[in-house]
Design a protein around this motif. Structure first.
Motif, PDB file in Angstrom:
ATOM      1  N   ASP A 380       0.809  -1.219   0.000  1.00 47.26           N
ATOM      2  CA  ASP A 380       0.000   0.000   0.000  1.00 47.26           C
ATOM      3  C   ASP A 380       0.842   1.268   0.000  1.00 47.26           C
ATOM      4  OD1 ASP A 380       0.990  -0.360   2.511  1.00 47.26           O
ATOM      5  OD2 ASP A 380      -0.933  -0.231   3.558  1.00 47.26           O
ATOM      6  N   SER A 381       1.937   1.293   0.751  1.00 51.97           N
ATOM      7  CA  SER A 381       2.797   2.481   0.773  1.00 51.97           C
ATOM      8  C   SER A 381       3.910   2.420  -0.267  1.00 51.97           C
ATOM      9  CB  SER A 381       3.409   2.661   2.172  1.00 51.97           C
ATOM     10  OG  SER A 381       4.107   1.487   2.563  1.00 51.97           O
ATOM     11  N   LEU A 382       4.236   1.210  -0.739  1.00 49.40           N
ATOM     12  CA  LEU A 382       5.309   1.080  -1.731  1.00 49.40           C
ATOM     13  C   LEU A 382       4.864   1.507  -3.125  1.00 49.40           C
ATOM     14  CD1 LEU A 382       6.792  -2.361  -0.608  1.00 49.40           C
ATOM     15  CD2 LEU A 382       7.923  -0.135  -0.422  1.00 49.40           C
ATOM     16  N   LEU A 383       3.647   1.120  -3.512  1.00 46.57           N
ATOM     17  CA  LEU A 383       3.198   1.364  -4.890  1.00 46.57           C
ATOM     18  C   LEU A 383       3.179   2.842  -5.263  1.00 46.57           C
ATOM     19  CD1 LEU A 383       0.358  -1.318  -5.185  1.00 46.57           C
ATOM     20  CD2 LEU A 383       2.621  -1.343  -6.275  1.00 46.57           C
ATOM     21  N   PRO A 384       2.528   3.727  -4.484  1.00 45.03           N
ATOM     22  CA  PRO A 384       2.533   5.144  -4.895  1.00 45.03           C
ATOM     23  C   PRO A 384       3.874   5.833  -4.687  1.00 45.03           C
ATOM     24  CG  PRO A 384       1.404   4.914  -2.816  1.00 45.03           C
ATOM     25  CD  PRO A 384       1.708   3.529  -3.267  1.00 45.03           C
ATOM     26  N   THR A 385       4.772   5.229  -3.890  1.00 46.86           N
ATOM     27  CA  THR A 385       6.076   5.842  -3.656  1.00 46.86           C
ATOM     28  C   THR A 385       7.046   5.556  -4.800  1.00 46.86           C
ATOM     29  OG1 THR A 385       5.715   5.594  -1.276  1.00 46.86           O
ATOM     30  CG2 THR A 385       7.968   6.007  -1.978  1.00 46.86           C
ATOM     31  N   ALA A 386       6.847   4.431  -5.489  1.00 47.45           N
ATOM     32  CA  ALA A 386       7.785   4.034  -6.552  1.00 47.45           C
ATOM     33  C   ALA A 386       7.931   5.091  -7.647  1.00 47.45           C
ATOM     34  CB  ALA A 386       7.350   2.692  -7.136  1.00 47.45           C
ATOM     35  N   PRO A 387       6.868   5.613  -8.250  1.00 52.24           N
ATOM     36  CA  PRO A 387       7.069   6.634  -9.295  1.00 52.24           C
ATOM     37  C   PRO A 387       7.691   7.914  -8.767  1.00 52.24           C
ATOM     38  CG  PRO A 387       4.736   6.416  -8.778  1.00 52.24           C
ATOM     39  CD  PRO A 387       5.431   5.290  -8.096  1.00 52.24           C
ATOM     40  N   VAL A 388       7.422   8.280  -7.501  1.00 52.14           N
ATOM     41  CA  VAL A 388       8.005   9.494  -6.918  1.00 52.14           C
ATOM     42  C   VAL A 388       9.518   9.336  -6.795  1.00 52.14           C
ATOM     43  CG1 VAL A 388       8.048  10.975  -4.876  1.00 52.14           C
ATOM     44  CG2 VAL A 388       5.865  10.067  -5.717  1.00 52.14           C
ATOM     45  N   VAL A 389       9.973   8.202  -6.259  1.00 51.05           N
ATOM     46  CA  VAL A 389      11.402   7.976  -6.083  1.00 51.05           C
ATOM     47  C   VAL A 389      12.095   7.858  -7.445  1.00 51.05           C
ATOM     48  CG1 VAL A 389      13.114   6.369  -5.164  1.00 51.05           C
ATOM     49  CG2 VAL A 389      11.076   6.915  -3.830  1.00 51.05           C
ATOM     50  N   TRP A 390      11.474   7.170  -8.393  1.00 51.03           N
ATOM     51  CA  TRP A 390      12.073   7.046  -9.735  1.00 51.03           C
ATOM     52  C   TRP A 390      12.271   8.416 -10.376  1.00 51.03           C
ATOM     53  CZ3 TRP A 390       9.746   8.414 -14.455  1.00 51.03           C
ATOM     54  CH2 TRP A 390      10.463   8.053 -15.601  1.00 51.03           C
ATOM     55  N   ALA A 391      11.263   9.269 -10.269  1.00 55.41           N
ATOM     56  CA  ALA A 391      11.355  10.603 -10.879  1.00 55.41           C
ATOM     57  C   ALA A 391      12.440  11.442 -10.212  1.00 55.41           C
ATOM     58  CB  ALA A 391      10.006  11.307 -10.779  1.00 55.41           C
ATOM     59  N   LEU A 392      12.566  11.396  -8.894  1.00 56.01           N
ATOM     60  CA  LEU A 392      13.587  12.182  -8.205  1.00 56.01           C
ATOM     61  C   LEU A 392      14.992  11.667  -8.502  1.00 56.01           C
ATOM     62  CD1 LEU A 392      11.894  12.862  -4.741  1.00 56.01           C
ATOM     63  CD2 LEU A 392      12.279  14.477  -6.611  1.00 56.01           C
ATOM     64  N   VAL A 394      15.893  10.222 -11.295  1.00 56.28           N
ATOM     65  CA  VAL A 394      16.180  10.669 -12.657  1.00 56.28           C
ATOM     66  C   VAL A 394      16.567  12.147 -12.642  1.00 56.28           C
ATOM     67  CG1 VAL A 394      15.159  11.115 -14.928  1.00 56.28           C
ATOM     68  CG2 VAL A 394      14.750   8.935 -13.749  1.00 56.28           C
ATOM     69  N   LEU A 395      15.901  12.950 -11.801  1.00 56.41           N
ATOM     70  CA  LEU A 395      16.202  14.376 -11.714  1.00 56.41           C
ATOM     71  C   LEU A 395      17.572  14.619 -11.093  1.00 56.41           C
ATOM     72  CD1 LEU A 395      15.242  17.326 -11.994  1.00 56.41           C
ATOM     73  CD2 LEU A 395      14.193  17.077  -9.719  1.00 56.41           C
ATOM     74  N   PHE A 396      17.912  13.873 -10.036  1.00 54.05           N
ATOM     75  CA  PHE A 396      19.157  14.114  -9.311  1.00 54.05           C
ATOM     76  C   PHE A 396      20.371  13.447  -9.966  1.00 54.05           C
ATOM     77  CE2 PHE A 396      16.486  14.461  -5.204  1.00 54.05           C
ATOM     78  CZ  PHE A 396      16.200  15.789  -5.465  1.00 54.05           C
ATOM     79  N   ALA A 397      20.171  12.199 -10.446  1.00 50.78           N
ATOM     80  CA  ALA A 397      21.336  11.431 -10.908  1.00 50.78           C
ATOM     81  C   ALA A 397      21.191  10.929 -12.341  1.00 50.78           C
ATOM     82  CB  ALA A 397      21.568  10.254  -9.961  1.00 50.78           C
ATOM     83  N   GLY A 398      20.101  11.229 -13.009  1.00 44.91           N
ATOM     84  CA  GLY A 398      19.922  10.754 -14.377  1.00 44.91           C
ATOM     85  C   GLY A 398      19.304   9.369 -14.406  1.00 44.91           C
ATOM     86  N   SER A 399      18.999   8.913 -15.611  1.00 45.92           N
ATOM     87  CA  SER A 399      18.331   7.611 -15.765  1.00 45.92           C
ATOM     88  C   SER A 399      19.298   6.466 -16.020  1.00 45.92           C
ATOM     89  CB  SER A 399      17.327   7.665 -16.924  1.00 45.92           C
ATOM     90  OG  SER A 399      18.003   8.004 -18.135  1.00 45.92           O
ATOM     91  N   GLY A 400      20.581   6.767 -16.268  1.00 42.90           N
ATOM     92  CA  GLY A 400      21.537   5.714 -16.587  1.00 42.90           C
ATOM     93  C   GLY A 400      22.369   5.341 -15.458  1.00 42.90           C
TER      94      GLY A 400
END
Length: 400
Positions: A380-392, A394-400
């Motif tokens: 329940d808490s992991l699912l909506p957190t996953a896209p938030v952490v992925w986006a941050l 990508v913003l901080f360290a890139g996608s690679g």
């Protein structure tokens, strides 16, 4: 009429023929005096019978009405002896003076165990200890076991961890669709959801965000077509629930697979899991110890604002440490922002599933994990957190 008429007769000393007490307001008692009149006629016109004061006034009577009247020679209190006779054997009222009147009655018995006064001090109840509400030992054991499986698969072979995600998604879909059918009669088709959900995870890991979006669209279409094989009654609510389930469980879980594709993907996923767990732990610990103000009493009565502050504090500290030491080029202030975002999104995700469970009238989505409930109660808490952490990330360290 003079005031002395309420006491003894005006002449000093007793007069012959006075027969003792008389009945109140009814003249002398028959048979208690000689046949002749007690007084001569002139005096009788100015004499009023003396009222009788009972030996023991009836409980609840108007004792103040006869205050100041002459008291007969009977006992003053009920536990006094009348003429030396033992208590309980002496006559009462007029019978003590030789007047056997029907109106004489013994006093009412005194209750042996009177009820306590309403305002009597009552002993304070023993303070109750706070309870976690679950089997804490089983919850810790299951959590440690799951953590070991996740870490082993995450750092040994990434593909194995992708399989772990897919299994968790399929089980979560089964729990959600089962509860919807049991409690609401909504028949969201499980087969296209399970197949499409697993394909979504694999497509996100192999093809990136584009593959995840394509798999999501195909899964929704499969749900619409699959439901056409049944009668049209309830078609709209069934397919709506099916599309919601496809987005809520597998699509949001796909962002974990997207994090895994980066060069430091294993550490990104580890930080994501650690911060979510730390946030939940901080909310529980601080809320259990200091929680007083309800956060959302209509949705989740157990959550408090103090617990939310604890979640934010714990997650921000853990985020600063993790990003600083586990991510190449990461800084502590990025970790603070990441921890804050995780605490907020994890709390919102928990409240979102609490809304679903309250609408369904259930406490847990399943019983597969002792001390936790079902798989969905952990996601329940992991699912909506996953896209938030992925986006941050990508913003901080890139996608690679």
């Amino acid at each position: 009429m003079n005031d002395s008429s309420w006491g003894s007769p005006p002449h000093a000393g007793p007069r012959a023929g006075y027969g003792g007490p008389v009945d109140r307001g009814q003249g002398p008692v028959q048979g208690a005096a000689p046949a002749g009149p007690a007084y001569d006629a002139p005096e009788a016109q100015h004499t009023r019978p003396m009222p009788i004061v009972p030996d023991v006034p009836a409980h609840g009577g108007h004792q103040d009405d006869d205050r100041g009247a002459a008291r007969p020679g009977g006992p003053l209190f009920r536990d006094e002896n009348h003429g030396g006779a033992p208590y309980g054997t002496q006559p009462y009222g007029d019978a003590a003076h030789g007047n056997d009147t029907p109106s004489a009655r013994p006093p009412a018995a005194v209750p042996q165990n009177p009820e306590p006064m309403p305002d009597a001090p009552q002993p304070a109840p023993a303070p109750q200890k706070k309870s976690a509400g679950r089997d804490l030992g089983a919850a810790i054991g299951v959590g440690v076991g799951l953590g070991a499986v996740i870490v082993a698969s995450l750092f040994v072979v990434k593909a194995v961890f992708v399989g772990v995600i897919a299994v968790a998604v399929v089980v979560g879909l089964w729990e959600l669709t089962s509860r919807l059918q049991e409690r609401k009669g909504i028949k969201a088709p499980l087969v296209p959801l399970a197949v499409g959900g697993a394909a979504m995870i694999v497509a996100g890991y192999v093809r990136g965000p584009e593959g995840a979006w394509v798999a999501m669209a195909l899964t929704a279409l499969a749900v619409l077509v699959w439901r056409m094989t049944e009668p049209p009654e309830g078609y709209l609510k069934d397919v709506t629930a099916g599309v919601f389930a496809a987005f809520y469980v597998p699509f949001l879980a796909t962002f974990v697979a997207l994090m895994l594709t980066a060069d430091d993907g294993a550490f990104r996923v580890l930080i994501f899991l650690l911060l979510t767990v730390v946030s939940d732990t901080g909310a529980y610990a601080v809320g259990w110890r200091f929680g007083k103000t309800k956060l959302a009493p209509r949705i989740s009565p157990g959550k408090t604002r103090e617990g939310l502050l604890g979640a934010v504090a714990f997650a921000m500290v853990a985020g600063a440490l993790c990003v600083q030491f586990l991510i190449d080029g990461g800084t502590w202030w990025q970790g603070l922002l990441l921890g804050l975002a995780v605490a907020v999104s994890a709390t919102l995700g928990d409240l979102g599933e609490s809304m679903i469970k309250r609408d369904l009238g259930i406490k847990d989505m399943g019983t597969l994990l002792p001390g936790h409930g079902g798989i969905m109660d952990r996601l329940d808490s992991l699912l909506p957190t996953a896209p938030v952490v992925w986006a941050l990330f990508v913003l901080f360290a890139g996608s690679g």
